[in-house]
Design an enzyme around this catalytic site. Sequence first.
Site, PDB file in Angstrom:
ATOM      1  CG  HIS A  73      -1.769  -1.134   1.461  1.00 33.39           C
ATOM      2  ND1 HIS A  73      -2.932  -1.376   0.737  1.00 33.39           N
ATOM      3  CD2 HIS A  73      -1.668  -2.136   2.362  1.00 33.39           C
ATOM      4  CE1 HIS A  73      -3.493  -2.485   1.177  1.00 33.39           C
ATOM      5  NE2 HIS A  73      -2.769  -2.971   2.152  1.00 33.39           N
TER       6      HIS A  73
HETATM    7  O1  RIB Z   1      -5.187  -0.121   4.699  1.00 31.21           O
HETATM    8  C1  RIB Z   1      -3.787  -0.092   4.490  1.00 31.21           C
HETATM    9  C2  RIB Z   1      -3.147   0.955   5.338  1.00 31.21           C
HETATM   10  O2  RIB Z   1      -3.378   0.658   6.713  1.00 31.21           O
HETATM   11  C3  RIB Z   1      -1.617   1.006   5.190  1.00 31.21           C
HETATM   12  O3  RIB Z   1      -1.170   2.318   5.427  1.00 31.21           O
HETATM   13  C4  RIB Z   1      -1.140   0.091   6.273  1.00 31.21           C
HETATM   14  O4  RIB Z   1       0.185   0.415   6.727  1.00 31.21           O
HETATM   15  C5  RIB Z   1      -2.134   0.400   7.356  1.00 31.21           C
HETATM   16  O5  RIB Z   1      -1.702   1.581   8.030  1.00 31.21           O
END
Ligand code: RIB
Length: 314
Positions: free
Chosen positions: A243
Amino acid sequence: MTTTQSLIIDTDPGQDDAVAILLALASPEINLLGITTVAGNVPLALTEVNARKICDLGGRQDVPVFAGLSRPLVRDLVTAEHVHGRTGLDGPDLPPPATKLQDQHAVDFIIDTVRAEPEGSVTIAPIGPLSNIAMALQRAPDIAPRVRQIVLMGGGCFEGGNITPAAEFNIYVDPHAAAVVFAAGIPITMMPLDVTHKALTTARRNEALRALGNRTGQAVAEMLGFFERFDEAKYGSDGGPLHDPCTIAWMLAPEIFSGRHCNVEIETASELTMGMTVIDWWQVTGRKHNAFVVGDLDADAFFELITTRLARLP
Ligand code: RIB
Ligand code: CA
């Protein structure tokens, strides 16, 4: 001569946060002014330690790290140890941090830095819940027009949510903060699950990181080996979604991403859909565009960028 981009990363490490931070540390196009930490994946006491461990790993003990909010603006904290492990950085066995924690509060650092740097020069990349950013904007509304852009990981469009059927984790943890940020009038580039779920840490991609032969590649391969197991089991995918590095990669190579300007609103009333990002992708509401929403990427180019940059680190 490439002009450098001044950047503050706001983060809740988190294995994917770690890769985002390391990518920034490895990229001379980015002048990393500081790392501000927030409660999210794990409590603040761990996210601030993890951020400092990541600076050690990247050989950058010069980067100032700050602790910020330990809880959301309104709601109780929700964490994600089930994804990131008890420490938030499970996988490699990293030593206690040598990089020091700054005394200044993260929110004060954000405010003071945006006021002190040339107007329109500072990018903020929130890759965790938006609590620190919202608090800074509430305490110092004058900084909003001074911020160059916000490049955030959060939300979901057609992909829905990952912590509830409707909401993505970063937005869900502090939806009130997200509402403040999306209403601030600052140019936003948003990396929702729709794009991050196309950035999967396949076995081949992970092996390329391990094969770098440096301590960074080894540690990141171990982080991702732990991190991906949850999403592989949940989605039946080969690899987990990487992500947070989508934000930094967009700063470095925007051409590997695609999206469109949309209106984005945040659900803060209904418990059923709390934290949902209501993204007008088909432009049906006529509401003002407040974010460039990214929907797709060239995943091979994305991982090539990460791998070649992390090769530069110790
Ligand atoms: O949903 C994904 C996000 O939530 C990313 O930033 C992961 O590190 C968590 O913080
Ligand atoms: Ca994160």
